[in-house]
Design an enzyme around this catalytic site. Structure first.
Site, PDB file in Angstrom:
ATOM      1  CB  SER A 261     -48.760  55.622 -25.679  1.00  0.00           C
ATOM      2  OG  SER A 261     -49.888  54.879 -26.098  1.00  0.00           O
TER       3      SER A 261
ATOM      4  CB  SER B 207     -47.554  52.329 -27.261  1.00  0.00           C
ATOM      5  OG  SER B 207     -47.164  52.414 -28.616  1.00  0.00           O
TER       6      SER B 207
ATOM      7  CG  ASN C 269     -55.017  58.552 -32.468  1.00  0.00           C
ATOM      8  OD1 ASN C 269     -56.118  59.044 -32.211  1.00  0.00           O
ATOM      9  ND2 ASN C 269     -54.621  58.291 -33.706  1.00  0.00           N
ATOM     10  CB  ILE C 270     -54.146  55.586 -26.245  1.00  0.00           C
ATOM     11  CG1 ILE C 270     -54.022  57.034 -25.735  1.00  0.00           C
ATOM     12  CG2 ILE C 270     -53.468  54.608 -25.275  1.00  0.00           C
ATOM     13  CD1 ILE C 270     -54.901  57.356 -24.563  1.00  0.00           C
TER      14      ILE C 270
ATOM     15  CB  SER D 176     -54.159  49.933 -37.736  1.00  0.00           C
ATOM     16  OG  SER D 176     -53.869  48.588 -37.392  1.00  0.00           O
TER      17      SER D 176
ATOM     18  CG  HIS E  31     -52.077  60.097 -35.066  1.00  0.00           C
ATOM     19  ND1 HIS E  31     -52.365  58.869 -35.617  1.00  0.00           N
ATOM     20  CD2 HIS E  31     -53.060  60.932 -35.482  1.00  0.00           C
ATOM     21  CE1 HIS E  31     -53.456  58.968 -36.339  1.00  0.00           C
ATOM     22  NE2 HIS E  31     -53.908  60.214 -36.285  1.00  0.00           N
ATOM     23  N   GLY E  32     -49.708  59.165 -31.690  1.00  0.00           N
ATOM     24  CA  GLY E  32     -48.478  58.853 -30.954  1.00  0.00           C
ATOM     25  C   GLY E  32     -48.521  59.400 -29.538  1.00  0.00           C
TER      26      GLY E  32
ATOM     27  CG  ASP F 104     -54.988  54.611 -36.319  1.00  0.00           C
ATOM     28  OD1 ASP F 104     -54.938  55.844 -36.458  1.00  0.00           O
ATOM     29  OD2 ASP F 104     -54.157  53.957 -35.644  1.00  0.00           O
TER      30      ASP F 104
END
Ligand code: G3H
Ligand code: 13P
Ligand code: ZN
Length: 311
Positions: free
Chosen positions: A216, A259, A256-257, A50, A213-214, A82
């Site tokens: 987790s 967290s 996407n992971i 990121s 995304h997001g 990212d």
């Protein structure tokens, strides 16, 4: 093999009904934990960086660490930007060794999102790099931008064909109810994803790779471990694994992971210091943190992604 783009990874994933894990990396131990798991299970990998990771660890250090991971494992690894915030950041990553970039124009008005995404695609494709775009906004926090759940909006399937055609993107992130961070749902709220939107998007874009995304799961064992060793995360809730597996069997090719990596690492370090209050050599607590990441990624590959033996 040098770092690869996600082109073949996504073609294979779409046909095979699985997804490739895109893991956020910020330092050497995180990269080593992820790649050890992928090596053991012979899985393809996307390592993503990121804007915040570049600011924390430095672009060159991260590129060299990811190149080292590829050299050590021989796996197909893509290095991805990212949430690229603008053309300049994407250009800097394209010029600096990345094989894939995301331009995140999701918070812009539709025509502005198209304009900046198209500009990045033209530059990226001229340099052999692939591009992920985004339509719809997720709730949660990424870098310094926070989107309240009430202001998040699902992707409109009516826009996706036009967006992909006019921008030329290679993959598309959509909003179907996932969100960034460790607090994805309110306590007592039933986690839900809009599979109807995913289905509709994939009908409009047959064979086209979709990104989640997001994603987790905010693995409860890690949250419990953190709370048992002095942490305070009572209301952390993520996406149930069976929902992610279902998405991976549909058009979602990239999950996407971040967290879950943070939680695995923090749980291991908190536990270590509780058990060994006298330790002060970073290797003593980073080793179990790295092992916790490895174990967690193995679990993701086997249970959520389904990409073991697909390298
Ligand atoms: O989506 C955001 C990722 O979790 C990266 O987080 O911007 O804090 O590095 P970061
Ligand atoms: P999580 O916060 O759910 O891990 O999502 C990470 C992500 O989407 C990175 O782009
Ligand atoms: Zn994200």
């Amino acid at each position: 093999m040098p770092l690869v783009t996600t082109k073949k990874m996504f073609e294979d994933a779409y046909k095979g009904g699985y997804a490739v894990g895109a893991f956020n990396v910020n330092n050497m131990e995180i990269i080593q934990g992820i790649t050890e798991a992928a090596k053991k299970l012979n899985a393809p990998l996307i390592l993503q960086v990121s804007k915040g990771a570049r600011a924390y660890a430095n672009h060159t250090y991260l590129v060299k660490l990811v190149e080292a991971a590829e050299k050590e494992t021989g796996l197909p690894i893509a290095l991805h930007l990212d949430h690229g915030p603008d053309f300049e950041t994407c250009k800097s990553c394209i010029d600096g060794g990345f094989t894939s970039v995301m331009i995140d124009g999701s918070s812009l008005p539709y025509e502005e999102n198209i304009a900046v995404t198209k500009k990045v695609v033209e530059y990226a494709h001229a340099h052999g790099v692939v591009v992920e775009g985004e339509l719809g906004t997720l709730a949660g926090v990424e870098d310094d931008v926070s989107v309240e759940a009430e202001n998040a909006s699902y992707t409109n399937p009516d826009q996706v064909e036009d967006f992909v055609k006019r921008t030329g993107v290679d993959s598309l992130a959509i909003a179907i109810g996932t969100s960034h961070g460790a607090y994805k749902f309110k306590p007592g709220q039933k986690p839900q994803l809009r599979f109807d939107i995913l289905e509709e998007v994939s009908k409009r874009l047959p064979g086209f790779p979709i990104v989640l995304h997001g994603a987790s799961s905010v693995i409860p064992e890690f949250v419990d471990e953190i709370n048992a060793h002095g942490g305070k995360m009572p209301d952390a809730i993520g996406i149930p694994e069976d929902m992610l597996r279902k998405a991976a069997s549909m058009a979602v090719c990239k999950i996407n992971i971040d967290s879950d990596l943070r939680l695995a690492m923090t749980a291991a370090i908190r536990k270590h210091f509780d058990e060994h209050p006298d330790h002060f050599d970073p290797r003593q607590y980073l080793k179990p943190a790295r092992e916790a990441i490895e174990k967690m990624v193995e679990h993701k590959i086997n249970t959520v992604l389904g990409c073991a033996n697909k390298a």
